[in-house]
Motif scaffolding. Structure first.
Motif, PDB file in Angstrom:
ATOM      1  N   LEU A  27       0.811  -1.220   0.000  1.00 26.15           N
ATOM      2  CA  LEU A  27       0.000   0.000   0.000  1.00 26.15           C
ATOM      3  C   LEU A  27       0.842   1.268   0.000  1.00 26.15           C
ATOM      4  CD1 LEU A  27      -2.736  -1.155   2.544  1.00 26.15           C
ATOM      5  CD2 LEU A  27      -2.992  -0.900   0.073  1.00 26.15           C
ATOM      6  N   ILE A  28       2.154   1.097   0.051  1.00 27.88           N
ATOM      7  CA  ILE A  28       3.071   2.243  -0.097  1.00 27.88           C
ATOM      8  C   ILE A  28       3.872   2.027  -1.364  1.00 27.88           C
ATOM      9  CG2 ILE A  28       5.130   3.371   0.818  1.00 27.88           C
ATOM     10  CD1 ILE A  28       4.047   3.010   3.594  1.00 27.88           C
ATOM     11  N   ARG A  29       3.854   3.024  -2.235  1.00 28.62           N
ATOM     12  CA  ARG A  29       4.533   2.912  -3.526  1.00 28.62           C
ATOM     13  C   ARG A  29       5.448   4.113  -3.762  1.00 28.62           C
ATOM     14  NH1 ARG A  29      -0.019   1.186  -7.993  1.00 28.62           N
ATOM     15  NH2 ARG A  29      -0.644  -0.803  -7.073  1.00 28.62           N
ATOM     16  N   LEU A  40       6.403   9.711  -1.293  1.00 27.98           N
ATOM     17  CA  LEU A  40       5.824   8.384  -1.473  1.00 27.98           C
ATOM     18  C   LEU A  40       4.355   8.491  -1.861  1.00 27.98           C
ATOM     19  CD1 LEU A  40       3.921   7.676   1.266  1.00 27.98           C
ATOM     20  CD2 LEU A  40       6.185   7.605   2.303  1.00 27.98           C
ATOM     21  N   THR A  41       3.818   7.381  -2.345  1.00 29.86           N
ATOM     22  CA  THR A  41       2.388   7.274  -2.631  1.00 29.86           C
ATOM     23  C   THR A  41       1.768   6.313  -1.637  1.00 29.86           C
ATOM     24  OG1 THR A  41       2.682   7.696  -4.987  1.00 29.86           O
ATOM     25  CG2 THR A  41       0.651   6.608  -4.331  1.00 29.86           C
ATOM     26  N   PHE A  75      -1.824  10.538  -2.412  1.00 26.81           N
ATOM     27  CA  PHE A  75      -2.828   9.561  -2.018  1.00 26.81           C
ATOM     28  C   PHE A  75      -3.562   9.031  -3.245  1.00 26.81           C
ATOM     29  CE2 PHE A  75      -2.270  12.238   1.711  1.00 26.81           C
ATOM     30  CZ  PHE A  75      -2.103  11.282   2.715  1.00 26.81           C
ATOM     31  N   LYS A  76      -3.876   7.735  -3.214  1.00 28.92           N
ATOM     32  CA  LYS A  76      -4.611   7.093  -4.291  1.00 28.92           C
ATOM     33  C   LYS A  76      -5.530   6.046  -3.674  1.00 28.92           C
ATOM     34  CE  LYS A  76      -3.963   4.115  -8.321  1.00 28.92           C
ATOM     35  NZ  LYS A  76      -2.983   3.358  -9.132  1.00 28.92           N
ATOM     36  N   VAL A  77      -6.751   5.936  -4.193  1.00 26.46           N
ATOM     37  CA  VAL A  77      -7.692   4.932  -3.693  1.00 26.46           C
ATOM     38  C   VAL A  77      -7.344   3.582  -4.309  1.00 26.46           C
ATOM     39  CG1 VAL A  77     -10.093   4.211  -3.596  1.00 26.46           C
ATOM     40  CG2 VAL A  77      -9.512   6.628  -3.355  1.00 26.46           C
ATOM     41  N   ILE A  78      -7.268   2.550  -3.492  1.00 30.78           N
ATOM     42  CA  ILE A  78      -6.895   1.226  -3.951  1.00 30.78           C
ATOM     43  C   ILE A  78      -7.989   0.656  -4.848  1.00 30.78           C
ATOM     44  CG2 ILE A  78      -7.908   0.048  -1.943  1.00 30.78           C
ATOM     45  CD1 ILE A  78      -5.534  -1.878  -2.026  1.00 30.78           C
ATOM     46  N   THR A  79      -7.569  -0.093  -5.877  1.00 29.90           N
ATOM     47  CA  THR A  79      -8.540  -0.707  -6.778  1.00 29.90           C
ATOM     48  C   THR A  79      -9.072  -1.994  -6.167  1.00 29.90           C
ATOM     49  OG1 THR A  79      -6.886  -2.033  -7.950  1.00 29.90           O
ATOM     50  CG2 THR A  79      -7.275   0.221  -8.754  1.00 29.90           C
ATOM     51  N   LYS A  80     -10.178  -2.485  -6.709  1.00 28.71           N
ATOM     52  CA  LYS A  80     -10.783  -3.719  -6.203  1.00 28.71           C
ATOM     53  C   LYS A  80      -9.836  -4.898  -6.372  1.00 28.71           C
ATOM     54  CE  LYS A  80     -14.904  -6.630  -6.510  1.00 28.71           C
ATOM     55  NZ  LYS A  80     -14.118  -7.896  -6.529  1.00 28.71           N
ATOM     56  N   ALA A  98       5.419  -2.826  -3.972  1.00 22.88           N
ATOM     57  CA  ALA A  98       6.393  -2.204  -3.078  1.00 22.88           C
ATOM     58  C   ALA A  98       7.592  -1.735  -3.882  1.00 22.88           C
ATOM     59  CB  ALA A  98       6.849  -3.208  -2.009  1.00 22.88           C
ATOM     60  N   ARG A  99       7.983  -0.475  -3.723  1.00 24.98           N
ATOM     61  CA  ARG A  99       9.011   0.110  -4.570  1.00 24.98           C
ATOM     62  C   ARG A  99      10.378   0.152  -3.918  1.00 24.98           C
ATOM     63  NH1 ARG A  99       6.944  -0.380  -9.514  1.00 24.98           N
ATOM     64  NH2 ARG A  99       4.832   0.423  -9.598  1.00 24.98           N
ATOM     65  N   ILE A 100      10.504  -0.296  -2.673  1.00 29.04           N
ATOM     66  CA  ILE A 100      11.823  -0.399  -2.060  1.00 29.04           C
ATOM     67  C   ILE A 100      12.313  -1.824  -2.292  1.00 29.04           C
ATOM     68  CG2 ILE A 100      13.083  -0.398   0.101  1.00 29.04           C
ATOM     69  CD1 ILE A 100      11.296   1.763   1.104  1.00 29.04           C
ATOM     70  N   PRO A 101      13.444  -2.018  -2.973  1.00 29.77           N
ATOM     71  CA  PRO A 101      13.886  -3.352  -3.332  1.00 29.77           C
ATOM     72  C   PRO A 101      14.112  -4.228  -2.113  1.00 29.77           C
ATOM     73  CG  PRO A 101      15.146  -1.665  -4.503  1.00 29.77           C
ATOM     74  CD  PRO A 101      14.354  -0.978  -3.436  1.00 29.77           C
ATOM     75  N   ALA A 102      13.717  -5.497  -2.228  1.00 31.91           N
ATOM     76  CA  ALA A 102      13.951  -6.454  -1.151  1.00 31.91           C
ATOM     77  C   ALA A 102      15.438  -6.753  -1.054  1.00 31.91           C
ATOM     78  CB  ALA A 102      13.174  -7.742  -1.416  1.00 31.91           C
TER      79      ALA A 102
END
Length: 362
Positions: A27-29, A40-41, A75-80, A98-102
């Motif tokens: 949920l964080i991008r 962040l988004t 902020f963005k509303v999550i899709t179904k 997730a945009r932070i590399p593992a």
């Protein structure tokens, strides 16, 4: 400010619906870490609409503990679909968004047809037609459409993507593997990360092929939907290597309306046809200038893109006018080389992205 510190701090923000950290749940991008701020988004559930100020304050508090002076939150509303994935355990959601590399992400052959990554090369017959501008704006529009996008700046001699996106970092590594630099939600690799901007790259064919091989096989790419390749102009060694190493790659040919640019671009398109690369279409850049009274001025001639599309038996995807970029230097959402979606050119690129998605995902 270290990226790992930011990642650990963000783990404190818990999504009440899933009971998991926002970051882990996907949920964080688009986390962008800078010395002076973090951007962040944050994806919110529809019922959380109106709570943006609360979340913004919470994020500033969390990141303030580790010394982040300023926080920019989109902020963005999550899709179904995204919500269903999280509810089912998030198997596909976490690496997808997730945009932070593992820390222990394994390398995979990204150019393999089995990787699921759609490759799209942006080609031209000559330089100076705005090929790199088309690359970054199309990639940005695809990202805004919810796609995971990478960019390979394969214009080895004339790399410009780092400057266009304001990237000043040197190359990053993780356990001896190269890591692409993330900017504006896109993941980028470029020769510009390996050499000084003002030093010439004096390489011949074998070295060019080695660099492309490095970009494809020695970079720790995250999961992607699309890989956009900014090709050098013409039909040289790099273009040949892309045709050989990525036979499933599609292409868009960029030209200006000028007859010379259009004529030379025919060769790049002919090369794609001979190597059985699919041409999605033609983009005509710098098509005209529209003054304050709405009158169009055709500074570089007319119909070059249409004629090129006819010669290549494909379609004209877009005609992009000459327009100014008015983004502020410190805008965390947009580079000074990317048109915002509410501008005329931004809307054209959004439409172009939808055409690409329709063709590649068909």
């Amino acid at each position: 400010m270290q990226r790992e510190q930011v990642q650990n701090a963000l783990a404190e923000l818990i999504d009440e619906e899933s009971g998991r950290p926002f970051l882990e749940a996907g949920l964080i991008r688009d986390v962008m870490v800078n010395e002076s701020y973090v951007a962040l988004t944050l994806l919110l559930h529809s019922e959380e609409s109106g709570q943006e100020d609360n979340y913004r304050a919470k994020l500033k508090e969390i990141l303030g503990k580790i010394g982040v002076p300023d926080v920019h939150v989109r902020f963005k509303v999550i899709t179904k679909q995204e919500k269903d994935e999280i509810a089912s355990g998030g198997g596909a959601t976490t690496p997808k968004t997730a945009r932070i590399p593992a820390a222990k992400q394994a390398l995979a052959p990204i150019a393999s047809p089995d990787s699921g990554v759609q490759f799209l090369a942006i080609a031209s017959g000559k330089g100076g037609v705005g090929k790199s501008t088309v690359t970054v704006n199309l990639a940005s529009a695809l990202h805004r459409a919810g796609k995971r996008v990478g960019i390979i700046d394969a214009d080895i001699y004339g790399f410009s993507i780092p400057r266009m996106l304001g990237i000043e970092e040197v190359r990053q590594t993780d356990k001896n593997n190269l890591v692409p630099i993330e900017r504006y939600g896109m993941h980028i690799i470029s020769t510009g990360f390996f050499v000084s901007e003002h030093n010439p790259v004096i390489w011949r064919g074998p070295m060019l092929g080695k660099m492309l091989n490095t970009f494809l096989n020695e970079v720790k790419w995250p999961e992607l939907d699309y890989m956009i390749i900014d090709l050098p102009p013409g039909t040289g060694d790099v273009a040949l290597d892309v045709n050989r190493r990525i036979p499933q790659c599609s292409e868009i040919i960029v030209t200006t309306p000028h007859a010379t640019a259009s004529g030379v671009a025919t060769r790049a398109g002919a090369m794609a046809i001979q190597t059985e690369h699919r041409i999605l279409g033609v983009v005509e850049n710098m098509s005209y200038y529209e003054d304050e009274l709405g009158k169009k001025h055709y500074l570089f001639g007319r119909s070059g893109g249409i004629q090129l599309a006819e010669r290549l038996q494909t379609e004209l995807l877009a005609q992009i006018p000459i327009d100014t970029l008015e983004n502020e230097q410190e805008d965390p959402d947009f580079s000074t080389s990317i048109y915002k979606p509410d501008t005329k050119n931004g809307s054209i690129y959004s439409d172009l992205a939808q055409q690409v998605i329709k063709q590649l995902d068909a």
